[in-house]
Design an enzyme around this catalytic site. Structure first.
Site, mmCIF file in Angstrom:
data_model
loop_
_atom_site.group_PDB
_atom_site.id
_atom_site.type_symbol
_atom_site.label_atom_id
_atom_site.label_comp_id
_atom_site.label_asym_id
_atom_site.label_seq_id
_atom_site.Cartn_x
_atom_site.Cartn_y
_atom_site.Cartn_z
ATOM 1 N N SER A 1 0.813 -1.216 0.000
ATOM 2 C CA SER A 1 0.000 0.000 0.000
ATOM 3 C C SER A 1 0.845 1.264 0.000
ATOM 4 C CB SER A 1 -0.927 0.005 1.225
ATOM 5 O OG SER A 1 -1.826 -1.078 1.182
ATOM 6 N N THR B 1 -4.384 -1.595 8.570
ATOM 7 C CA THR B 1 -2.944 -1.585 8.815
ATOM 8 C C THR B 1 -2.641 -0.732 10.034
ATOM 9 O OG1 THR B 1 -2.597 -1.764 6.422
ATOM 10 C CG2 THR B 1 -0.695 -1.168 7.777
ATOM 11 N N ARG C 1 -0.216 -6.349 -2.512
ATOM 12 C CA ARG C 1 0.813 -6.085 -3.518
ATOM 13 C C ARG C 1 0.247 -6.115 -4.931
ATOM 14 N NH1 ARG C 1 1.413 -11.244 -1.620
ATOM 15 N NH2 ARG C 1 1.919 -12.969 -3.055
ATOM 16 N N GLU D 1 7.966 -11.614 -1.671
ATOM 17 C CA GLU D 1 6.613 -12.058 -1.351
ATOM 18 C C GLU D 1 6.102 -13.159 -2.266
ATOM 19 O OE1 GLU D 1 3.700 -9.188 -0.240
ATOM 20 O OE2 GLU D 1 5.187 -7.719 0.415
ATOM 21 N N HIS E 1 28.697 4.744 -4.810
ATOM 22 C CA HIS E 1 29.470 5.312 -3.708
ATOM 23 C C HIS E 1 29.596 4.347 -2.535
ATOM 24 C CE1 HIS E 1 29.702 9.493 -5.287
ATOM 25 N NE2 HIS E 1 28.620 9.098 -5.937
ATOM 26 N N LYS F 1 1.309 -10.522 12.211
ATOM 27 C CA LYS F 1 0.063 -9.855 12.582
ATOM 28 C C LYS F 1 -0.654 -10.598 13.707
ATOM 29 C CE LYS F 1 -0.769 -7.572 8.146
ATOM 30 N NZ LYS F 1 -1.637 -7.492 6.957
#
Length: 360
Positions: free
Chosen positions: A61, A107, A154, A239, A255, A349
């Site tokens: 998201s 979320t 996703r 994922e 760099h 979760k």
């Protein structure tokens, strides 16, 4: 070497029971859908006076905000920042447009940051499919872009990215991108014929790349408008294929990253670098691709360069996004992994949920 046959239709039935492949097929359609929907979003007149934009989100998201920022950095005259976490930045005020993006609407990081904004006069937009975030939008009468599409977060990235692009156009912060969206979808439809599952591996560059990536750690390099496309590749390999992957950006990687090719040799031998390239990049950046290739060769690190297709930058981005989604999907199948579920995230979760229930 994986013995999985990517040309056998049965492979897709047995290894992808939840249909992640269908969501890859839908990317072009979702871009068109989101662009049309965003242009109908009713925004208060005062929103056009904002002087900065803050996008709150996590994971799938949030990547839409990153892609947006990299695309319009040379055009949009107000700064765009993406924030992942529980605490909103202190600069937010009544002249900041805050966009909360959460596919599920639940979320916790995004909700916490969004609800912690102290100024009720701050312009706000919600992007979600429902959940608590949709409830907040309804309660406070906030403009809401509703994701009318069932998928893992996703896979809904085209919705969030194109919705944000449309919102910026509605606010007259960028030019109309209708022609760019049309070309991007055209490019993807044409490319899909070459890299989708019906194209045999001997003629399919995405299947061939997945075969070369098998057994290696993928590191994706990008630059300018392709910088966050490299991040998308990294996330999709994480994922979909459940694999180690990383990303880095030109010219910064010259760099630091290029000094780290030497040791440990065992990792160098099992690393595969993919450089996402476009003829639209700054000439000095393009020079770095060739020099970096020589450095990789010097340390015997496997690598290859993929060049974007399309005239406009949005089309170039989506040509490589589509390629990466297919390649990461095929890689999952080569490992015998179901690309749909993300058990590690679900586990996290559940554990966080236990902490809430215990009151700690």
């Amino acid at each position: 070497m994986s013995q999985v046959n990517l040309d056998d239709p049965k492979t897709y039935v047995t290894s992808d029971p939840f249909g992640m492949l269908h969501h890859i097929h839908d990317i072009s359609m979702l871009c068109q859908k989101a662009w049309r929907q965003a242009l109908t979003l009713d925004l208060p007149q005062r929103y056009s006076r904002v002087n900065k934009i803050a996008i709150f989100g996590m994971g799938g998201s949030a990547i839409g905000g990153d892609l947006l920022s990299s695309l319009v950095i040379g055009e949009c005259k107000v700064p765009i920042s993406v924030h992942r976490g529980y605490i909103p930045p202190a600069f937010i005020d009544e002249n900041t447009l805050v966009i909360a993006s959460s596919y599920s609407g639940n979320t916790e990081e995004t909700l916490a940051a969004f609800e912690a904004i102290p100024d009720h006069h701050t312009p706000k937009i919600v992007m979600t499919s429902g959940g608590e975030l949709a409830g907040i939008a309804q309660k406070h009468d906030l403009p809401a872009f509703i994701f009318d599409y069932q998928s893992p977060p996703r896979a809904a990235m085209p919705l969030s990215f194109l919705a944000l692009l449309g919102i910026l156009h509605k606010l007259e912060l960028i030019a109309d991108k209708s022609a760019d969206v049309a070309e991007a979808c055209e490019v993807m439809d044409r490319l899909s014929e070459t890299i989708n599952e019906t194209s045999p591996e001997q003629e399919n560059p995405a299947k061939q790349l997945a075969r070369r990536l098998y057994g290696n750690m993928a590191i994706i390099y990008g630059a300018e408008h392709l910088a966050e496309v490299a991040s998308r590749w990294k996330i999709q390999i994480n994922e979909n294929a459940k694999g180690w992957a990383g990303s880095a950006v030109f010219p910064e990687l010259n760099h630091n990253s290029t000094t780290g090719y030497a040791v440990p040799k065992e990792i160098s031998e099992k690393t595969f670098v993919i450089m996402l390239r476009s003829e639209s990049l700054h000439p000095r950046i393009l020079l770095r691709y060739g020099i970096t290739s020589k450095l990789l060769d010097r340390h015997a690190v496997k690598h290859e360069t993929l060049t974007a297709i399309g005239k406009n930058k949005l089309a170039q981005m989506f040509s490589l996004i589509l390629f990466g989604d297919y390649a990461s999907y095929y890689l999952a199948l080569l490992y015998g992994i179901d690309p749909y579920p993300i058990e590690a995230v679900d586990y996290l979760k559940r554990e966080l949920g236990k902490s809430k229930q215990s009151g700690s």
